[in-house]
Each structure stands twice: as structure tokens, then as C-alpha cells.
Design an enzyme around this catalytic site. Structure first.
Site, PDB file in Angstrom:
ATOM      1  N   ASN A 139     137.619  37.680 -20.111  1.00 10.05           N
ATOM      2  CA  ASN A 139     137.704  38.383 -21.391  1.00 10.05           C
ATOM      3  C   ASN A 139     138.131  37.419 -22.493  1.00 10.05           C
ATOM      4  OD1 ASN A 139     136.958  41.047 -20.750  1.00 10.05           O
ATOM      5  ND2 ASN A 139     138.983  41.469 -19.890  1.00 10.05           N
TER       6      ASN A 139
ATOM      7  N   CYS B  74     132.014  43.328 -15.712  1.00  6.48           N
ATOM      8  CA  CYS B  74     133.274  44.026 -15.942  1.00  6.48           C
ATOM      9  C   CYS B  74     133.367  45.201 -14.975  1.00  6.48           C
ATOM     10  CB  CYS B  74     133.334  44.511 -17.384  1.00  6.48           C
ATOM     11  SG  CYS B  74     134.827  45.410 -17.814  1.00  6.48           S
ATOM     12  N   HIS B  75     134.602  45.546 -14.610  1.00  6.51           N
ATOM     13  CA  HIS B  75     134.794  46.627 -13.633  1.00  6.51           C
ATOM     14  C   HIS B  75     134.651  48.019 -14.242  1.00  6.51           C
ATOM     15  CE1 HIS B  75     137.333  43.138 -12.443  1.00  6.51           C
ATOM     16  NE2 HIS B  75     136.767  43.353 -11.284  1.00  6.51           N
TER      17      HIS B  75
ATOM     18  N   HIS C 287     133.730  47.520 -22.642  1.00  7.83           N
ATOM     19  CA  HIS C 287     134.971  48.279 -22.853  1.00  7.83           C
ATOM     20  C   HIS C 287     134.769  49.477 -23.788  1.00  7.83           C
ATOM     21  CE1 HIS C 287     138.200  45.137 -21.497  1.00  7.83           C
ATOM     22  NE2 HIS C 287     137.266  45.364 -20.584  1.00  7.83           N
TER      23      HIS C 287
END
Length: 432
Positions: free
Chosen positions: A148, A169-170, A199
Site C-alpha cells: 500500500n 488486495c484482500h 479499498h
């Protein structure tokens, strides 16, 4: 021997997950797993740990630690990136403590906001150094970025660095399961569609047997908001804007101008917002690693079960030509038609031997695209600052940030940026 290079291999637990997955995958046997980090102690820990897993699994991968980054990269087919420039102490502490003097509070500060801007500014030069090495010694490598701020760094590696990069990304992977667990709903057989930016991607569709589940989700969410819980910001956003967002409430509290406000301190309690959360997590991770290290190395043999991290599945799909679907961060080549083409977007992607092929999404609902654009504005001005070296674009990025601009005057924003540039010192390049 084909090579998978892991940069930031001092992240020992993450290395265990990702490269343990590689050694658990039949199609990925025989690769050299090249480890590089600037912390020799942590690098040695990772090498030792992986050798133990290799022995337990009977893997034919070869593990090798490097002190020369270019040699670690030489001939690599895949490069996995998990670095953190400046670490918890001093840089993360600086990103929190300097803004506090201006009354600007944060929760995570690693993606957007004033903390995200400065994390980008100190990370981009390092990433572009990677890109130069990759262009020289492994120009055809796929770069799998886990670091990030995801959107900006993936953007820079693709556009400025000229490296084939996908950001991982998770938040997309866990979005539906977390939502359903919180609402006590069964996720079995649920189909979903997610797209947006990292996000702040949106659960655009969520169905089971063709039936839209959003009415029931919103009914339960409205009931849930009557009590304190960990996901109050996301539920509020969904009830106001119509769709659930992928990343956590603590992150989204600082991506918008509505939740962390000096003049409305009661909102912190109302929405259960954990100010300074990332500082606590960093301390807990540092202390937790010491304890975990002792337990791991106390065992004579260390095993591994394949995790849900995307990296090994991506490499397996490319090696076998068996398609695999991911949520990937890629450049917006007409994929989301009401977001800027200069942006990095998060969309469903198909992976096979031809690489990563993103899917067309079209227009997002207008209110969602508008929310995304508020974050994209700051992301693109941060890229401009890093690429041109002009200090004025740092100010622009901060003045356009939703949370920062809602709290501070223009004069204070400029002064805060100057203070952060001074406090970070040599961790940042020179700006003119």
C-alpha cells in the site's frame, strides 16, 4: 531454473503464506524462490522458515536469499512485492503525530489522507528503482504488488515504471463473507460482482439463485446499526449511498469527510471509529512476531496448507493455462467508463497463460463513481508530485483529500505538508 523473486522478504509471516503456497502447488515445483530484504535478520528468518517448510512438504523449489537486489531479480518470471518504506518507527509514527498537532486525526493512514500521501511519496522512488532493475534484468516479469498505497503504486509501476503490474488486495476476497458473517446470513451459493477502486470498490450485485439479496442485507444492516459493532461506517455508507464497500470501516472512516470531525467528536463514539488504530496494530505485530518466531522455530518441522492469497493461484494459472478469476488492480483502459482513464481501478480479471485480462464493467452508479473520484483526485495529484518533483502538487493532493480538506484551512494544509516534509527528512526525495 525459473525464478520467483520476493522483495520485502523480511515480512516473514507473509512470505510463509505466499511462498508456502508456491511450494504446496504441484505446477510451481522446481522454481527458485529468490528472497531479498534490507533487514538481514528478518531475511535469514524467512530463508530458514521456508527451508523447513520445503523439507516438510518435499518441495523441489530451491530457496536462496540475496543481498544484491538486482541479482535477486535477474531472470525472474514473477516478482512479489511486500515492502514498507520507513517502517513503523519513524515514518508511520510521523504520519500520525505531525497531523495531530493540527487537530487532524486518522485511523490507518496507509492509503489515502495525509498519511497515505506521504507513504506514497517515500515509496514511489524505491518502487521506480525496482522498475529500473526489472527493465534491465527481467523485463518480461509479472510484478504482483501487495504494498500500500495500492492504487497509486500499481499505477506508477505500470505507467512510469513500464512494468507489467497487477495490484492484489484482500478486501475483495473477504468482502461478501465478512458482510454475511456480520449479518448472520449464509454465503453459500451467493454470486457477487465487485468493481471500483482499491479499498473503495463496490458490491454492485449480490444474488442467490437469481434473487437480489440487497433488500434483506439492508434490512438487517439497519437493525444492526441500533447496536455498537465493528462495521458501522460501512453500513452507514451502504444505507445512504445504496451499496456496500469492500474495505473496512476503519479505512473508510478516513476516505470520506463525514465521520472524523473535530466539531462533532460524538461521531467517533457513534460510529465506533478506532482512531490511531494502525499504530496499535504495528506495535502488536512487532510484539506478536517475537512470540510467533519462538513458536515457529521451536518446531522441528514446519508445515503449510495453501492459503487464499491470490499470488500462487495467479502463477499457477499462468503456468498451466487453467483460468482463474481475481479482483485485480489495473489501469482503467475503458473498464469503468465513468472514472478517469488515468486511474488505477479494481475490477474482476481473468488470469491464464496470456496474463491478466481485466473485464469491462461500464458505468458505476453515479453516486459511487462520484465517491471514487474524490479519492482518485488525490491519488493522481500524488503521482504528479512524485513524478515531477514539484512541491505544489503535494499541496494539491492534500487540499483535494476529502478528510483533510473537510478539517483544515488551505493555510494549515500547506503548513502541515511542509512540516511533514521536514519531519520525514531523508526518507523523502527533494521537492522543488
Amino acid at each position: 531454473m525459473a525464478k520467483i523473486t520476493f522483495i520485502g522478504a523480511g515480512s516473514t509471516v507473509f512470505v510463509k503464506n505466499v511462498l508456502g503456497d508456491v511450494m504446496s502447488t504441484p505446477a510451481l515445483q522446481g522454481f527458485e524462490l529468490a528472497l531479498f530484504d534490507i533487514d538481514m535478520d528478518r531475511l535469514n528468518d524467512s530463508e530458514r522458515l521456508l527451508n523447513s517448510i520445503k523439507e516438510t512438504l518435499g518441495s523441489t523449489c530451491q530457496i536462496k536469499a540475496y543481498t544484491d537486489r538486482k541479482e535477486a531479480l535477474r531472470g525472474a518470471k514473477y516478482v512479489i512485492n511486500a515492502i514498507q518504506v520507513g517502517g513503523y518507527d519513524p515514518c508511520t509514527i510521523t504520519d500520525f503525530e505531525v497531523p495531530k498537532k493540527y487537530g487532524l486525526r486518522q485511523t490507518i493512514a496507509d492509503s489515502l489522507g495525509i498519511g497515505g500521501i506521504f507513504r506514497n511519496l517515500r515509496t514511489i522512488p524505491v518502487m521506480l528503482d525496482f522498475a529500473k532493475d526489472i527493465q534491465e534484468v527481467c523485463p518480461d516479469a509479472w510484478f504482483l504488488n501487495y504494498t500500500n498505497p495500492m492504487a497509486v503504486l500499481t499505477n506508477v509501476m505500470n505507467t512510469v515504471g513500464g512494468v507489467k503490474t497487477v495490484g492484489l488486495c484482500h478486501s475483495v476476497q473477504h468482502c461478501v463473507s465478512e458482510l454475511f458473517r456480520t449479518l448472520e446470513m449464509d454465503p453459500t451459493g451467493v454470486e457477487s460482482k465487485i468493481a471500483g477502486i482499491n479499498h473503495m470498490a463496490w458490491l454492485l450485485e449480490v444474488k442467490k439463485d437469481g434473487v437480489d439479496l440487497y433488500p434483506e442485507i439492508k434490512r438487517r444492516a439497519a437493525e444492526k446499526q441500533k447496536e455498537k459493532h465493528h462495521d458501522m461506517v460501512r453500513f452507514e455508507l451502504m444505507l445512504r449511498f445504496g451499496y456496500y464497500v469492500t474495505e473496512s470501516s476503519e479505512h473508510n472512516a478516513e476516505y470520506h469527510p463525514y465521520f472524523i470531525k473535530r466539531n462533532y467528536p460524538e461521531l467517533i463514539e457513534r460510529y465506533n471509529i478506532p482512531l490511531d488504530e494502525y499504530l496499535r496494530r504495528c506495535v502488536n505485530q512487532i510484539n506478536g512476531w517475537k512470540e510467533m518466531r519462538e513458536k515457529l522455530f521451536a518446531s522441528e518441522s514446519i508445515g503449510h496448507s495453501r492459503s487464499k492469497e491470490y499470488a500462487s493461484y495467479i502463477m499457477e494459472a499462468m503456468e498451466t493455462n487453467q483460468p482463474f478469476k481475481i479482483g485485480g488492480n489495473v489501469m482503467n483502459t475503458g473498464l469503468i467508463t465513468n472514472l478517469p482513464k488515468e486511474a488505477c481501478v479494481e475490477v474482476p480479471c481473468l488470469v491464464d497463460a496470456s496474463g491478466v485480462t481485466p473485464t469491462y464493467v461500464g458505468d458505476l452508479p453515479p453516486q459511487l463513481a462520484a465517491l471514487n473520484r474524490t479519492n482518485i483526485n488525490t491519488q493522481l495529484l500524488t503521482v504528479e508530485a512524485a513524478v515531477t518533483g514539484k512541491k505544489e502538487h503535494i499541496y494539491h493532493a492534500a487540499m483535494l483529500d476529502p478528510h483533510t480538506s473537510a478539517e483544515l484551512s488551505i493555510d494549515d494544509i500547506v503548513a502541515l505538508c511542509d512540516d511533514l516534509i521536514e519531519a520525514h527528512g531523508s526518507w523523502l526525495p527533494e521537492f522543488k
